[in-house]
Write an enzyme that holds these catalytic residues in place. Sequence first.
Site, short mmCIF file in Angstrom:
data_model
loop_
_atom_site.label_atom_id
_atom_site.label_comp_id
_atom_site.label_asym_id
_atom_site.label_seq_id
_atom_site.Cartn_x
_atom_site.Cartn_y
_atom_site.Cartn_z
N TYR A 259 -4.67 27.41 56.81
CA TYR A 259 -5.71 28.16 56.12
C TYR A 259 -5.15 29.48 55.62
CZ TYR A 259 -10.21 30.58 55.57
OH TYR A 259 -11.28 31.29 55.08
N TYR A 269 -12.93 35.31 60.46
CA TYR A 269 -12.07 34.25 60.98
C TYR A 269 -11.18 34.88 62.02
CZ TYR A 269 -9.14 30.05 60.80
OH TYR A 269 -8.45 28.88 61.10
#
Length: 390
Positions: A259, A269
Site C-alpha cells: 500500500y 492508516y
Amino acid sequence: MLRNRSLHFYGKILLPNPSTINTMMFSRNTLLAAAAAFYGASSVSAFAPSTAVGNTVSRSSPAIYTQQTASRQYSSTKLNMSSSVDLKGKVAFIAGVADSSGYGWAISKALADAGATIIVGTWPPVLKIFQMGLKKGSFDDDSTLSDGSKMVIEKVYPLDAVFDSPDDVPDEIKNNKRYSGLDGYTIEEVAKAVEADYGKIDILVHSLANGPEVTKPLLETSRKGYLAASSASAYSAVSLLQKFGPIMNEGGNMLSLTYIASEKVIPGYGGGMSSAKAQLESDTRVLAYEAGRKWGVRVNTISAGPLKSRAASAIGKEPGQKTFIEYAIDYSKANAPLAQDLYNDDVGNSGMFLCSPLARTITGVTLYVDNGLHAMGMAIDSESMSDRNQ
C-alpha cells in the site's frame, strides 16, 4: 456479476470490526472474541476511486472485460486477458482468502481463468465459515470464469501465518475453541501438507496483513501493536517464502500486496501498518535477489489503490463520518491521473501477469495499480488550489 469492492491494504489489510468478516489476520483478542474474519489481502492495498462512495458493489474493469449482459446495474463481464496466458498445469497457493471480496480472491480467479490449479490458506477461526460458503454456493456469482465455468478451489488449508512452526503456537491458541479440531496450521506444516498433496507449486501469493492497532496514530502505537503489525504483515511473507521456496518450481513467482502508505503519509492508516508495508517492499527486493539465485523464483509486490471491502470499511469509522476507506476512495477519484473506478479484477489481472511467463524477467518490483495516484505530489482538490481549479 455483482461483487464487493475490497481493500487490500496490502495487504487485505485492514482490520474489521467485531461483526465484520474480513480477509485479514486481525488482533487475536478482538477477532477471537468477535469471530471476525481475516486474510484477504486479501487480502489490504491502497486506493480505488469510486463514483458511489459507500457502495460495496464492484464490477470488472471494462477495459479488460467484455460485457455479456446489461440487465443489472453492474453487468456480468467476461475476462479476455487470460486468452494470451496459459497456466495449465501450474499450481498456485494463495495465502489469505476467506471470502470473495478481496484481492486474494481476484488474483485466484484470474489465475484460474488462465488454467492454474487453485489452493488457498484460510485463517482457522473462519475456516468453517468459508468452507460452508463455498459448499452453499455463496460465492458462485463471483466465481464465473470467461468460459462460463466456475472457479474451483481444489483445497482449503487452515493457515495462521503468525506461527512459523508448531513450537510457536501458545497454549491459549491450542486450547481456543475456534482452533478446536484443527492442527497443522503453521506455515511450516502447511508447506509440508501442500508438498505431500501436490509436490511442487509454481505460484505463491501473500494476501495477508494484520494491524491490531491500525486506528491508532503511530505516536500512540504500543510496541506490542507495532511488532504485531510487522510480524503478520511483513515477516509472514518472508516465512512463507522460506518454507514454500524449496517446493517451488524454477521460474515460479511469489506475489504480495502492499500500500502507498509505505512511502507516503496516509493519516488514519496507523498502528505500525505503514512501517510494515515499507518492510514488505524492502523485503521484496532482497528476497528477489536471494530467491532468484537460490531457486530461480521471482518475487514482486503490487501496491493497489483503495478498494472498499468489509475489512477496510471497519477502519476509522466515527459516528456521523465516512469510513477511512470511503475517504481514501473519494480522495483517489478526485486526485488520481485517471479519474476512474478501480476494481479488484484490475489487481487480479495485474497479479496474473506478474505470475505468468509474460513477466519472466520481472522481479523485485513494486507495481502500482492505483490509477496513477502514487505519482501525484499535490492534491488538486485542495482548498489552496480552488482558484486554479475553477
